[in-house]
Design a protein around this motif. Structure first.
Motif, short mmCIF file in Angstrom:
data_model
loop_
_atom_site.label_atom_id
_atom_site.label_comp_id
_atom_site.label_asym_id
_atom_site.label_seq_id
_atom_site.Cartn_x
_atom_site.Cartn_y
_atom_site.Cartn_z
N ALA A 152 0.76 -1.13 0.14
CA ALA A 152 -0.06 0.25 0.05
C ALA A 152 0.77 1.30 -0.07
O ALA A 152 0.50 2.24 -0.72
N VAL A 279 -3.34 0.60 -6.09
CA VAL A 279 -2.42 0.00 -4.71
C VAL A 279 -1.57 -0.68 -5.36
O VAL A 279 -1.75 -1.71 -6.15
N LEU A 296 -5.57 -6.44 -4.08
CA LEU A 296 -6.79 -6.26 -3.60
C LEU A 296 -7.77 -7.55 -3.56
O LEU A 296 -8.51 -7.61 -2.39
N LEU A 299 -6.41 -9.12 -0.06
CA LEU A 299 -7.24 -8.51 1.02
C LEU A 299 -8.46 -8.85 1.15
O LEU A 299 -8.99 -8.94 2.20
N VAL A 347 -7.35 1.58 1.62
CA VAL A 347 -7.05 0.13 1.97
C VAL A 347 -6.38 0.05 3.09
O VAL A 347 -6.35 -0.93 3.91
#
Length: 553
Positions: A152, A279, A296, A299, A347
Motif C-alpha cells: 500500500a 494500490v 486487492l 485483502l 485500503v
C-alpha cells in the motif's frame, strides 16, 4: 432502555462477532492478540527503504524536483546568487514538512542525503503508524498484513513523489485512532492535543486532512442517526465538542496559508475506474494493474475470512472515504491524481481494522502470504528492469549539464513521436521486449516510466532556471520574468513545436532534447547544437522573428 442500547450497540456487535467461528475458521480471532514481532516490522521497513536508498530518490517522478527546490532554498538562504530567477515567499503553505526537515538536516549532510532520509522517514512512519494502530486496537499483525501495508505504501503516491502526503497519512492514522478512542473513552486533554496534531497534518499535506474530515463526517452521521432515533442530541454533540478546536485550528491555517495552485478541475470516469487499482502500482506499466488487482483480491479474502474489528462508526468512516474517492476529481485545481492518491490510504485503513490471525492458521493463509511475497518479488524485478535504462539517461544528463553555463534558462524536450502510443501499444512493446529478454532502450525508457524531470537532479545547486521545475511556496519564480515555454511534458512532436513556438523574442535558452531540432521544425527559431551525448543533444535556441500568433478560431 434506549440510551443504554445505543451506547452499547457497538460493543454487543463486537462480542457477537468475536464469538462466531465456523468450522473452517472464518472470523476466528486470537483472544490474546500480540503485536507484530519488532524484527518483522524492521524487515518490512528495510525492504521499503532499500529502493529509496538505492536510487537516492532520483527515479520517483517528483524526486529530482524536490531535490532542486530544497537545494535552491539552501542557496537562497546563503546568498542572493539566484535572485535574478527566484525570490523567497513569506507565507505558510501545505507540504511544509519536506522543506523544514531537509533544511535542518542540510546543516550536517548534503541536500540529496537529507531528501533521501526524509523519504525513508515518511515511508517508515506510514508503516509504523498502521502497525501501531492495529496493536492499540488489540489486534495481531502477521506476515500477510505487513505485506499488504508494504504494498500500500509502494503505490502511486510514492511513484509520483508525493512524500509529504505519505508522511501526512501516517499522522492521520494515529489521529483517527485517537478520535475513535475519544468517542469510546473521553479524555479531557483530547481537544487541545488533537488540534495540534491536525494543525501539523495541515502543514504536512492537505489531502490527509480531507480524509480525516470525511471519516469524522461518517462518524457524526452514525451518531446523528442514533440521536434521531432516541430523540436527543447527545452523541453527535459529544463528537462536535471534541473537534471544535481542531476545526478552528485547521480553518485558521487555511485562511493564512498560501492558497496553493490554481487551474482547471476535471473529473474522468476511465481514470476513476483504473484508480481503484492504484494500490501497489509503483511504475507506469499497465501490467501493474493486474498486480494491484491481486493485492486487492488477497485483502478481500483476508477480510472475508477474518472479518473487521470495526463498529458502525468506523465502518461509516470507511464508507465516507470511499465516497470521497468517487466525488474527488482527477485534477483538483490542476493538482493531478487527486482521487487516485486516496485509494491506498483507504485500503490501509481497512487493513488497520482487519482482525488478526487465528490461533491455528490454515493453508490458505500461507498461500496468501506466498502470493503477496511473489508480488513483492515481481515488483522488485520490475523496478530494477525499468530503472536500469534511467541510470543510463541519468549519466547522460550529468554530462550534458556540465556544458550548460551559469545564468541559463534550460528547457527539456523528451523523446516523442508523431502520435503518442496508447496504453495497449505501450504494453505490447513492453511484452515484446520482455519475451525476447531485451532491456528497455535508454532512449525509450520514458515510454514505460514517465520521467521528464530527471535532468533537475544535475541542475540542483546551479544558478540556472529550468522551466520544468515546480516550485514550492518558499521559493518562487521572480515576478518580472517573462512567460517561458515548457515542452518537458509534451507527448507528441506537434506539442513540442507548439511550445517552442512561444519562446519570447531575443531570449536565448538552452534546450536538452531527445529529438533532433532544426530551423525548419520551428519557424524563426535559430538553433545551434552544442554537444551530443548518448543520443541526447544540447542546443542553444533564440527566436529571431516575431512571436508566432495563432489565428482566432
Amino acid at each position: 432502555m434506549p440510551s443504554y442500547t445505543l451506547a452499547m450497540e457497538d460493543q454487543v456487535l463486537a462480542l457477537r462477532a468475536s464469538s462466531r467461528q465456523n468450522q473452517d475458521g472464518r472470523g476466528a480471532v486470537c483472544p490474546a492478540a500480540k503485536g507484530a514481532p519488532p524484527r518483522h516490522v524492521a524487515l518490512v521497513m528495510l525492504a521499503a527503504a532499500l529502493p529509496i536508498l538505492a536510487s537516492g530518490s532520483a527515479f520517483f517522478v517528483d524526486g529530482p524536483n524536490h531535490l532542486f527546490r530544497v537545494t535552491l532554498w539552501e542557496m537562497m538562504r546563503a546568498d542572493d546568487a539566484v535572485a535574478q530567477f527566484f525570490q523567497a515567499g513569506d507565507r505558510l503553505y501545505p507540504n511544509l514538512a519536506i522543506d523544514v526537515f531537509t533544511s535542518v538536516l542540510s546543516k550536517v549532510v548534503p541536500p540529496s542525503v537529507a531528501l533521501t532520509l526524509f523519504i525513508c522517514t515518511a515511508v517508515s512512519v506510514y508503516i509504523a503508524a498502521a502497525v501501531w494502530c492495529r496493536q492499540a486496537r488489540g489486534e495481531g499483525t502477521d506476515l500477510p498484513i505487513l505485506l499488504v501495508i508494504l504494498l500500500a505504501v509502494y503505490s502511486e503516491p510514492l511513484y509520483w513523489g508525493l512524500f509529504n502526503y505519505i508522511l501526512g497519512l501516517g499522522v492521520m492514522f494515529v489521529a483517527l485512532h485517537r478520535a475513535i478512542e475519544q468517542h469510546k473513552t473521553p479524555s479531557n486533554g483530547f481537544g487541545v492535543s488533537q488540534a495540534l496534531i491536525l494543525g501539523a497534518m495541515c502543514l504536512i499535506s492537505i489531502f490527509p486532512v480531507m480524509l480525516y474530515v470525511c471519516f469524522c463526517c461518517g462518524m457524526v452521521t452514525v451518531a446523528a442517526c442514533d440521536d434521531w432515533r432516541a430523540r436527543r442530541f447527545a452523541e453527535s454533540a459529544k463528537l462536535l465538542r471534541s473537534h471544535w478546536l481542531s476545526a478552528l485550528t485547521v480553518g485558521a491555517l487555511l485562511l493564512v496559508m498560501e492558497p496553493g495552485q490554481s487551474g482547471p478541475t476535471e473529473w474522468h470516469l476511465i481514470t476513476k475506474v483504473t484508480g481503484v487499482f492504484s494500490v501497489g502500482k509503483t511504475t507506469n506499466l499497465s501490467l501493474e494493474y493486474g498486480l494491484s488487482a491481486l493485492v486487492l483480491g488477497a485483502l478481500g479474502w483476508l477480510v472475508w475470512r477474518r472479518g473487521l474489528n470495526a463498529g458502525r462508526h468506523e465502518l461509516a468512516g470507511l464508507i465516507a472515504g470511499g465516497l470521497l474517492f468517487i466525488v474527488m476529481p482527477k485534477d483538483l485545481m490542476s493538482v493531478g491524481a487527486a482521487d487516485r492518491r486516496l485509494v491506498p490510504a483507504i485500503v490501509t485503513l481497512a487493513v488497520i481494522y482487519l482482525r488478526g490471525p487465528s490461533p491455528q492458521p490454515v493453508g490458505l493463509d500461507r498461500a496468501v502470504s506466498a502470493l503477496l511475497l511473489a508480488i513483492v518479488a515481481v515488483k522488485a524485478g520490475l523496478l530494477v528492469y525499468l530503472w536500469s535504462p534511467l541510470k543510463q539517461i541519468d549519466t547522460t544528463y550529468e554530462a550534458i549539464a556540465k556544458q550548460i553555463p551559469a545564468n541559463a534558462i534550460v528547457l527539456l524536450v523528451p523523446q516523442v513521436e508523431e502520435v503518442r502510443p496508447g496504453a495497449v501499444e505501450r504494453a505490447r512493446r513492453f511484452a515484446s521486449l520482455v519475451s525476447a529478454f531485451q532491456p528497455v532502450p535508454a532512449a525509450e525508457a520514458h515510454v514505460f516510466v514517465e520521467h521528464p524531470h530527471l535532468l533537475l537532479r544535475h541542475l540542483a545547486g546551479r544558478n540556472v532556471l529550468p522551466t520544468q521545475v515546480f516550485l514550492n511556496f518558499w521559493a518562487k519564480r521572480a515576478h518580472e520574468l517573462q512567460q517561458l515555454p515548457d515542452p518537458a511534458t509534451s507527448q507528441t512532436l506537434a506539442e513540442v513545436v507548439a511550445e517552442l513556438a512561444w519562446l519570447p523574442r531575443e531570449v536565448t535558452v538552452f534546450v536538452v532534447s531527445h529529438i533532433a531540432l532544426d530551423d525548419a521544425l520551428i519557424p524563426d527559431l535559430a538553433v545551434r547544437k552544442i554537444t551530443e551525448v548518448g543520443g541526447v543533444r544540447l542546443y542553444s535556441a533564440t527566436r529571431v522573428g516575431d512571436l508566432l500568433r495563432w489565428p482566432d478560431s
